[in-house]
Each structure stands twice: as structure tokens, then as C-alpha cells.
Write an enzyme that holds these catalytic residues in place. Structure first.
Site, PDB file in Angstrom:
ATOM      1  N   HIS A 175       0.875  -1.183   0.000  1.00 56.30           N
ATOM      2  CA  HIS A 175       0.000   0.000   0.000  1.00 56.30           C
ATOM      3  C   HIS A 175       0.912   1.233   0.000  1.00 56.30           C
ATOM      4  O   HIS A 175       1.973   1.217   0.636  1.00 56.30           O
ATOM      5  CB  HIS A 175      -0.831   0.063   1.288  1.00 56.30           C
ATOM      6  CG  HIS A 175      -2.114  -0.708   1.262  1.00 56.30           C
ATOM      7  ND1 HIS A 175      -2.586  -1.385   2.357  1.00 56.30           N
ATOM      8  CD2 HIS A 175      -3.065  -0.858   0.293  1.00 56.30           C
ATOM      9  CE1 HIS A 175      -3.758  -1.943   2.070  1.00 56.30           C
ATOM     10  NE2 HIS A 175      -4.072  -1.651   0.817  1.00 56.30           N
ATOM     11  N   CYS A 269      -2.280   2.756   9.124  1.00 55.25           N
ATOM     12  CA  CYS A 269      -3.299   1.792   8.689  1.00 55.25           C
ATOM     13  C   CYS A 269      -4.505   1.793   9.625  1.00 55.25           C
ATOM     14  O   CYS A 269      -5.620   1.524   9.190  1.00 55.25           O
ATOM     15  CB  CYS A 269      -2.724   0.381   8.665  1.00 55.25           C
ATOM     16  SG  CYS A 269      -1.334   0.161   7.573  1.00 55.25           S
TER      17      CYS A 269
END
Ligand code: ARG
Length: 286
Positions: A175, A269
Site C-alpha cells: 500500500h 493503517c
């Protein structure tokens, strides 16, 4: 000695308690279902993170965790909110797909009271702030492992802000928020080797003063950091990066999320920023 005085701005975050956190499947190289996970410890570490934001003066809203969705703690993947518009998620892997509705529903139910005027379900694969990082001038958008470039175009149209596509090449940094951190309105920190050569050049051109991280910082998910413009909440293990941030006038705020790292996640996150329409100094109609 720091030469610049950095200013923090008030933030509002959405988080999800890791009540049902575990590692029961593997969709990134950090995840090893055969290894034990201490859910109690994960909860305690997450509570410290939430406390850290509150102590810094920020606001934290919570979304209800759902049994059987162990990765729902990674709220950053639930949406990206730009100027009061929530661009929802469509997950790459089956295991996480049901999370998308939960987050979209949260914005549809609670959005208005927090300055979010619309919520949109993208057609292409998009994993929220995991890959779509907002700055006032542009959105930095990762692709290569999760979010589809078609979603970058959808987002640009939905929020009417330029979107810059960046290609990730190292599966450990699957990511964008594992390889790059937005520090303030004009600057970022990143690990160059996580990007394809042409994307490295794009970043070098856009951010000539960026804080560069090395591999030691990156492999402890040091770039998975949350900045309010001054305070940078980052993994305690990322000591080198903390030092470089301090040299540049930022205030590193270390937290230990070792248990959540077993799923490939860090502070960022776990944190979805809610940006209502009236912030970021944008001109409103009327
Ligand atoms: N296990 C999760 C996944 O692979 C971790 C997500 C981390 N989130 C993030 N914003 N990088 O999808």
C-alpha cells in the site's frame, strides 16, 4: 538544531478497535497465519495509539468492529475523505470485501454530523487511504498491488482534485501508506526503493525537500506514520526516521504496534482521517 517551527492542525480520525483481530489468511508478505497473534496485546497497543491522538488534542470517532473481519482494524482502508466527500472502498481480496459496506454505511449514517456531505462506492478496486493520500494540492495515489489505476481516475473526477499515480514495486510495501507519509501541506517522507523509477522521479520533482527513509526504517513500517503537521506518530522501531524528522523540526511520537504489524499494519493503517468540507482552506460556494 531544527531550523523550522512546525504547526500542528486539529484532526479528526476514525478508528476501529481490534476486538476480532487475528491473522487467519495471508494477503501480504507480512502475514503468517501459522504464527500466534495476541489479540489482547493488539487491543492494548491500539488503545495507546488512540490515547496518543487524544493527548495530542485530536478527535477520534469509532466504528463498530465486526466478528470475522480481522483486518477491519485497518480503518485507513475503509475510505478516503477529501473535502467532505467520502470515496469508499472496493477491496482487492475476498477476505476484506465485506468491510467496504461497513465503512460506507458509517459515512452514510454519521457523515453529516462530521461534515461529510456524500459517500461514494467506487467501481474499480480502491483501498482507501492505504493507497490514496491527500494533500491540499493533489492526491498521491498508489498502484501495483491493490488499488487499480482506474480508481485514481474515478477519484479525481469525484473530488475534483489532481491525482498523481505512483507505481509500487516491492510486495512488502503493498500500500502507498507503507512507503510514503504525508508530513504536512507541502512535504512528505518516503522510501524511494519502494517505487518504480519513473515514480521516483515524479516524487523527486514534486518534493525536492522530502525526508528520505532507508530500508531499516521501511521494514519496521516506519513510513506508516500519521502527521498533524508537527507531531508525527510513527512506529517506535523506526529510530532512524524519527531522528531525521526531528532534525527537520517535526516532533516524532513513537508508538508500539508490533502485534498489528503481524498483519502488515502500523499507526497509519489504523487511522482514517475525516476531512470535512470546511478545512484545508478551500473556497466554499455562496
Ligand atoms: N492485512 C491488511 C491487508 O493486507 C493490512 C492492511 C494495512 N493497511 C494499510 N493501510 N496499509 O490488507
Amino acid at each position: 538544531m531544527p531550523t523550522t517551527v512546525r504547526t500542528a492542525t486539529h484532526r479528526h480520525y476514525l478508528m476501529c478497535r481490534p476486538t476480532y483481530f487475528t491473522v487467519s489468511y495471508a494477503i501480504n508478505p507480512w502475514m503468517h497465519p501459522e504464527n500466534a497473534v495476541d489479540t489482547e496485546l493488539a487491543i492494548a497497543q491500539w488503545e495507546r495509539l488512540r490515547r496518543t491522538y487524544l493527548d495530542l488534542g485530536h478527535e477520534v470517532s469509532l466504528i463498530e468492529p465486526v466478528p470475522g473481519l480481522p483486518d477491519m482494524v485497518f480503518a485507513a482502508n475503509g475510505a478516503v475523505v477529501v473535502d467532505g466527500l467520502a470515496f469508499g472502498s472496493r477491496f482487492r481480496y475476498l477476505e476484506r470485501m465485506p468491510e467496504a459496506t461497513r465503512y460506507l454505511e458509517w459515512f452514510r449514517t454519521h457523515g453529516v454530523e462530521h461534515g461529510v456531505r456524500d459517500a461514494y462506492l467506487p467501481l474499480a478496486v480502491a483501498e482507501g487511504e492505504g493507497d490514496l493520500l491527500t494533500t491540499p494540492d493533489r492526491i498521491l495515489a498508489g498502484t501495483g498491488f491493490r488499488t487499480d489505476p482506474a480508481a485514481h481516475r474515478e477519484l479525481a473526477e469525484y473530488v475534483d482534485r489532481p491525482v498523481v499515480t505512483l507505481h509500487l514495486v516491492d510486495p512488502r510495501f503493498y500500500h502507498l501508506d507503507t512507503a510514503l507519509s504525508v508530513l504536512d501541506e507541502h512535504n512528505v517522507a518516503y522510501y524511494p526503493e519502494a517505487f518504480a523509477p519513473e515514480s521516483r522521479q515524479v516524487l523527486a520533482d514534486l518534493y525536492p525537500d522530502a525526508v528520505l527513509a532507508d530500508e531499516a526504517d521501511a521494514v519496521v513500517l516506519g513510513l506508516n506514520a500519521v502527521s498533524d503537521g508537527r507531531n508525527v506518530v510513527l512506529p517506535v522501531q523506526a529510530t532512524g526516521l524519527a531522528g531525521r524528522l526531528a532534525e527537520r523540526g517535526y516532533q516524532p511520537v513513537p508508538v508500539d504496534l508490533s502485534e498489528l504489524r503481524k498483519s502488515g499494519g502500523g499507526p497509519k493503517c489504523c487511522t482514517l482521517e475525516i476531512r470535512p468540507s470546511h478545512v484545508e482552506g478551500r473556497v466554499e460556494n455562496g
